[in-house]
Write an enzyme that holds these catalytic residues in place. Structure first.
Site, PDB file in Angstrom:
ATOM      1  N   GLY A  57     -16.414   1.469 -15.279  1.00  0.00           N
ATOM      2  CA  GLY A  57     -15.055   0.959 -15.094  1.00  0.00           C
ATOM      3  C   GLY A  57     -14.904  -0.076 -14.006  1.00  0.00           C
ATOM      4  O   GLY A  57     -13.901  -0.096 -13.300  1.00  0.00           O
TER       5      GLY A  57
ATOM      6  N   TYR B 212       0.825  -1.215   0.000  1.00  0.00           N
ATOM      7  CA  TYR B 212       0.000   0.000   0.000  1.00  0.00           C
ATOM      8  C   TYR B 212       0.860   1.266   0.000  1.00  0.00           C
ATOM      9  O   TYR B 212       0.428   2.293  -0.536  1.00  0.00           O
ATOM     10  CB  TYR B 212      -1.012  -0.030   1.162  1.00  0.00           C
ATOM     11  CG  TYR B 212      -2.053  -1.097   0.914  1.00  0.00           C
ATOM     12  CD1 TYR B 212      -3.070  -0.895  -0.022  1.00  0.00           C
ATOM     13  CD2 TYR B 212      -1.987  -2.333   1.553  1.00  0.00           C
ATOM     14  CE1 TYR B 212      -3.996  -1.887  -0.297  1.00  0.00           C
ATOM     15  CE2 TYR B 212      -2.921  -3.336   1.292  1.00  0.00           C
ATOM     16  CZ  TYR B 212      -3.914  -3.106   0.359  1.00  0.00           C
ATOM     17  OH  TYR B 212      -4.826  -4.086   0.076  1.00  0.00           O
TER      18      TYR B 212
ATOM     19  N   ASN C 162     -12.809   2.561  -5.568  1.00  0.00           N
ATOM     20  CA  ASN C 162     -11.392   2.932  -5.684  1.00  0.00           C
ATOM     21  C   ASN C 162     -10.865   3.533  -4.393  1.00  0.00           C
ATOM     22  O   ASN C 162     -11.565   4.292  -3.718  1.00  0.00           O
ATOM     23  CB  ASN C 162     -11.197   3.930  -6.829  1.00  0.00           C
ATOM     24  CG  ASN C 162     -11.576   3.329  -8.166  1.00  0.00           C
ATOM     25  OD1 ASN C 162     -11.714   2.117  -8.271  1.00  0.00           O
ATOM     26  ND2 ASN C 162     -11.752   4.159  -9.177  1.00  0.00           N
ATOM     27  N   VAL C 163      -9.614   3.206  -4.097  1.00  0.00           N
ATOM     28  CA  VAL C 163      -8.986   3.741  -2.889  1.00  0.00           C
ATOM     29  C   VAL C 163      -8.044   4.892  -3.223  1.00  0.00           C
ATOM     30  O   VAL C 163      -7.425   5.467  -2.336  1.00  0.00           O
ATOM     31  CB  VAL C 163      -8.263   2.614  -2.106  1.00  0.00           C
ATOM     32  CG1 VAL C 163      -9.273   1.583  -1.613  1.00  0.00           C
ATOM     33  CG2 VAL C 163      -7.177   1.933  -2.948  1.00  0.00           C
ATOM     34  N   ASP C 164      -7.946   5.233  -4.524  1.00  0.00           N
ATOM     35  CA  ASP C 164      -7.150   6.409  -4.896  1.00  0.00           C
ATOM     36  C   ASP C 164      -7.949   7.670  -4.534  1.00  0.00           C
ATOM     37  O   ASP C 164      -9.093   7.589  -4.089  1.00  0.00           O
ATOM     38  CB  ASP C 164      -6.772   6.358  -6.392  1.00  0.00           C
ATOM     39  CG  ASP C 164      -7.978   6.474  -7.330  1.00  0.00           C
ATOM     40  OD1 ASP C 164      -8.811   7.377  -7.125  1.00  0.00           O
ATOM     41  OD2 ASP C 164      -8.092   5.664  -8.275  1.00  0.00           O
TER      42      ASP C 164
ATOM     43  N   CYS D 224      -6.073   2.657  13.395  1.00  0.00           N
ATOM     44  CA  CYS D 224      -5.297   2.049  14.473  1.00  0.00           C
ATOM     45  C   CYS D 224      -6.061   0.861  15.045  1.00  0.00           C
ATOM     46  O   CYS D 224      -7.197   1.001  15.482  1.00  0.00           O
ATOM     47  CB  CYS D 224      -5.023   3.091  15.561  1.00  0.00           C
ATOM     48  SG  CYS D 224      -4.138   2.381  16.968  1.00  0.00           S
TER      49      CYS D 224
ATOM     50  N   HIS E  70     -14.437   1.015  -0.286  1.00  0.00           N
ATOM     51  CA  HIS E  70     -13.325   0.115   0.015  1.00  0.00           C
ATOM     52  C   HIS E  70     -12.187   0.822   0.745  1.00  0.00           C
ATOM     53  O   HIS E  70     -11.070   0.318   0.786  1.00  0.00           O
ATOM     54  CB  HIS E  70     -12.809  -0.557  -1.267  1.00  0.00           C
ATOM     55  CG  HIS E  70     -13.771  -1.578  -1.830  1.00  0.00           C
ATOM     56  ND1 HIS E  70     -13.645  -2.125  -3.091  1.00  0.00           N
ATOM     57  CD2 HIS E  70     -14.868  -2.151  -1.285  1.00  0.00           C
ATOM     58  CE1 HIS E  70     -14.639  -2.988  -3.296  1.00  0.00           C
ATOM     59  NE2 HIS E  70     -15.393  -3.014  -2.223  1.00  0.00           N
TER      60      HIS E  70
ATOM     61  N   ALA F 150     -12.924   5.188 -20.592  1.00  0.00           N
ATOM     62  CA  ALA F 150     -13.699   6.079 -19.725  1.00  0.00           C
ATOM     63  C   ALA F 150     -13.540   7.554 -20.100  1.00  0.00           C
ATOM     64  O   ALA F 150     -14.506   8.318 -20.019  1.00  0.00           O
ATOM     65  CB  ALA F 150     -13.286   5.860 -18.267  1.00  0.00           C
TER      66      ALA F 150
HETATM   67  P1  OAD Z   1     -11.245  -4.708 -12.007  1.00  0.00           P
HETATM   68  O1  OAD Z   1      -9.793  -4.719 -12.309  1.00  0.00           O
HETATM   69  O2  OAD Z   1     -11.872  -5.965 -11.545  1.00  0.00           O
HETATM   70  O3  OAD Z   1     -12.061  -4.228 -13.282  1.00  0.00           O
HETATM   71  C1  OAD Z   1     -11.712  -3.064 -13.998  1.00  0.00           C
HETATM   72  C2  OAD Z   1     -12.709  -2.868 -15.124  1.00  0.00           C
HETATM   73  O4  OAD Z   1     -12.376  -1.657 -15.762  1.00  0.00           O
HETATM   74  C3  OAD Z   1     -12.704  -3.971 -16.194  1.00  0.00           C
HETATM   75  O5  OAD Z   1     -14.042  -4.348 -16.485  1.00  0.00           O
HETATM   76  C4  OAD Z   1     -12.057  -3.288 -17.405  1.00  0.00           C
HETATM   77  O6  OAD Z   1     -12.592  -3.736 -18.640  1.00  0.00           O
HETATM   78  C5  OAD Z   1     -12.430  -1.832 -17.164  1.00  0.00           C
HETATM   79  N1  OAD Z   1     -11.487  -0.881 -17.764  1.00  0.00           N
HETATM   80  C6  OAD Z   1     -10.139  -0.997 -17.940  1.00  0.00           C
HETATM   81  N2  OAD Z   1      -9.634   0.097 -18.515  1.00  0.00           N
HETATM   82  C7  OAD Z   1     -10.679   0.937 -18.705  1.00  0.00           C
HETATM   83  C8  OAD Z   1     -10.811   2.240 -19.283  1.00  0.00           C
HETATM   84  N3  OAD Z   1      -9.765   2.909 -19.752  1.00  0.00           N
HETATM   85  N4  OAD Z   1     -12.049   2.785 -19.335  1.00  0.00           N
HETATM   86  C9  OAD Z   1     -13.130   2.132 -18.855  1.00  0.00           C
HETATM   87  N5  OAD Z   1     -13.068   0.914 -18.325  1.00  0.00           N
HETATM   88  C10 OAD Z   1     -11.859   0.317 -18.236  1.00  0.00           C
HETATM   89  O7  OAD Z   1     -11.478  -3.514 -10.962  1.00  0.00           O
HETATM   90  P2  OAD Z   1     -12.741  -3.243 -10.026  1.00  0.00           P
HETATM   91  O8  OAD Z   1     -14.001  -3.696 -10.669  1.00  0.00           O
HETATM   92  O9  OAD Z   1     -12.651  -1.852  -9.555  1.00  0.00           O
HETATM   93  O10 OAD Z   1     -11.122  -4.376  -3.971  1.00  0.00           O
HETATM   94  O11 OAD Z   1     -12.414  -4.211  -8.821  1.00  0.00           O
HETATM   95  C11 OAD Z   1     -13.283  -4.239  -7.723  1.00  0.00           C
HETATM   96  C12 OAD Z   1     -12.510  -4.483  -6.459  1.00  0.00           C
HETATM   97  O12 OAD Z   1     -11.702  -5.657  -6.606  1.00  0.00           O
HETATM   98  C13 OAD Z   1     -11.500  -3.404  -6.101  1.00  0.00           C
HETATM   99  O13 OAD Z   1     -12.079  -2.327  -5.403  1.00  0.00           O
HETATM  100  C14 OAD Z   1     -10.520  -4.139  -5.254  1.00  0.00           C
HETATM  101  C15 OAD Z   1     -10.384  -5.394  -6.078  1.00  0.00           C
HETATM  102  O14 OAD Z   1      -9.966  -6.519  -5.435  1.00  0.00           O
HETATM  103  C16 OAD Z   1     -10.357  -4.500  -2.875  1.00  0.00           C
HETATM  104  O15 OAD Z   1      -9.139  -4.450  -2.890  1.00  0.00           O
HETATM  105  C17 OAD Z   1     -11.162  -4.716  -1.623  1.00  0.00           C
END
Ligand code: OAD
Length: 241
Positions: free
Chosen positions: A182, A59, A98-100, A123, A115, A225
């Site tokens: 996304g 992290y 997103n955590v950003d 802590c 998240h 996006a």
């Molecule tokens: P993923 O990596 O699972 O999915 C990202 C999605 O974004 C995919 O469907 C891609 O096709 C799409 N994508 C990639 N580039 C893109 C772009 N330029 N424009 C639009 N879409 C695009 O990420 P999340 O769905 O956010 O949790 O993942 C969910 C959670 O899983 C996260 O919050 C994290 C992870 O494990 C924790 O860490 C608790």
């Protein structure tokens, strides 16, 4: 002249894809975070207990990346949508996995980070959470209780309960338009939001490609996006202008 069309309450859900074009890797795409490290090692309470140093390092690296990136056109369009919708008397909520910090830096204020956040820490000794800018380490001192050894990233790990679920549930309950952006739709509960609002709300997917739950959406626009989000937002504001 402004139309008197009733504005639907909007809930937007974003995932890692919205930040991809800012330079932050997603999780499950080629080259994504979960291809570099094992999720069990860095994103579970067990992984943290086993090797806290490794989890802090993971992290810390991601937190440091934030200094090198900036919000993109999709983040900016969502902040503009919020401002405009609220100015017109509409209700709006942005929920992000997103955590950003890019939505905040783009100007989004009606935002819940379900998240957690890289720029916050918690802590384990006193249970409080707080802003955090630099690295965390096994011997970091809690700014609240002043004890060392209990500071961890304020990130929701697998097996833990996401944040703000009550407020998110209330917003989804009353929402008339649900837009998912996304996200691969593979992590619950976020992946289940669309099924929960179907029938009550118009549902839209904006993603690079069809997500796992694509069939559940009424409408979809596929593409990067930074293109599809500003385009969709402009169309929405015109339709309800
Ligand atoms: P993923 O990596 O699972 O999915 C990202 C999605 O974004 C995919 O469907 C891609 O096709 C799409 N994508 C990639 N580039 C893109 C772009 N330029 N424009 C639009 N879409 C695009 O990420 P999340 O769905 O956010 O949790 O993942 C969910 C959670 O899983 C996260 O919050 C994290 C992870 O494990 C924790 O860490 C608790």
């Amino acid at each position: 002249m402004r139309s008197t069309k009733r504005l639907p309450r909007i809930v937007v859900l974003t995932g890692a894809g919205v930040s991809r074009e800012s330079g932050l890797a997603t999780f499950r795409d080629a080259g994504g975070a979960w291809q570099q490290v094992r999720m069990e090692d860095v994103a579970t309470p067990e992984g943290f207990r086993r090797d806290p140093g490794r989890v802090h390092a993971f992290y810390n690296a991601r937190r440091a990346q934030l200094d090198a990136v900036a919000p993109n056109a999709a983040h900016l369009a969502l902040a503009a949508l919020e401002r405009e919708w609220v100015a017109r008397g509409g209700a709006f909520l942005l929920v992000t996995q997103n955590v950003d910090d890019l939505h905040t830096r783009a100007g989004s204020a009606l935002l819940l980070q379900m998240h957690g956040a890289l720029r916050r820490a918690r802590c384990l000794r006193c249970g409080q959470s707080f802003d955090w800018q630099g690295d965390t380490a096994v011997d970091s001192v809690c700014p609240r209780c002043r004890r060392a050894g209990g500071v961890r990233p304020d990130i929701v790990w697998f097996g833990e309960v996401p944040m703000h679920l009550e407020a998110i549930g209330e917003a989804l309950e009353g929402c008339g338009l649900f837009v998912s952006i996304g996200t691969s739709g593979s992590v619950y509960p976020a992946a289940g939001f669309v099924a929960g609002v179907r029938g009550r709300a118009h549902t839209v997917e904006l993603n690079l490609e069809p997500s796992d739950g694509a069939a559940l959406f009424d409408e979809a626009r596929h593409g990067p996006a930074t293109l599809v989000v500003p385009e969709y937002v402009a169309g929405l504001l015109e339709r309800f202008g």
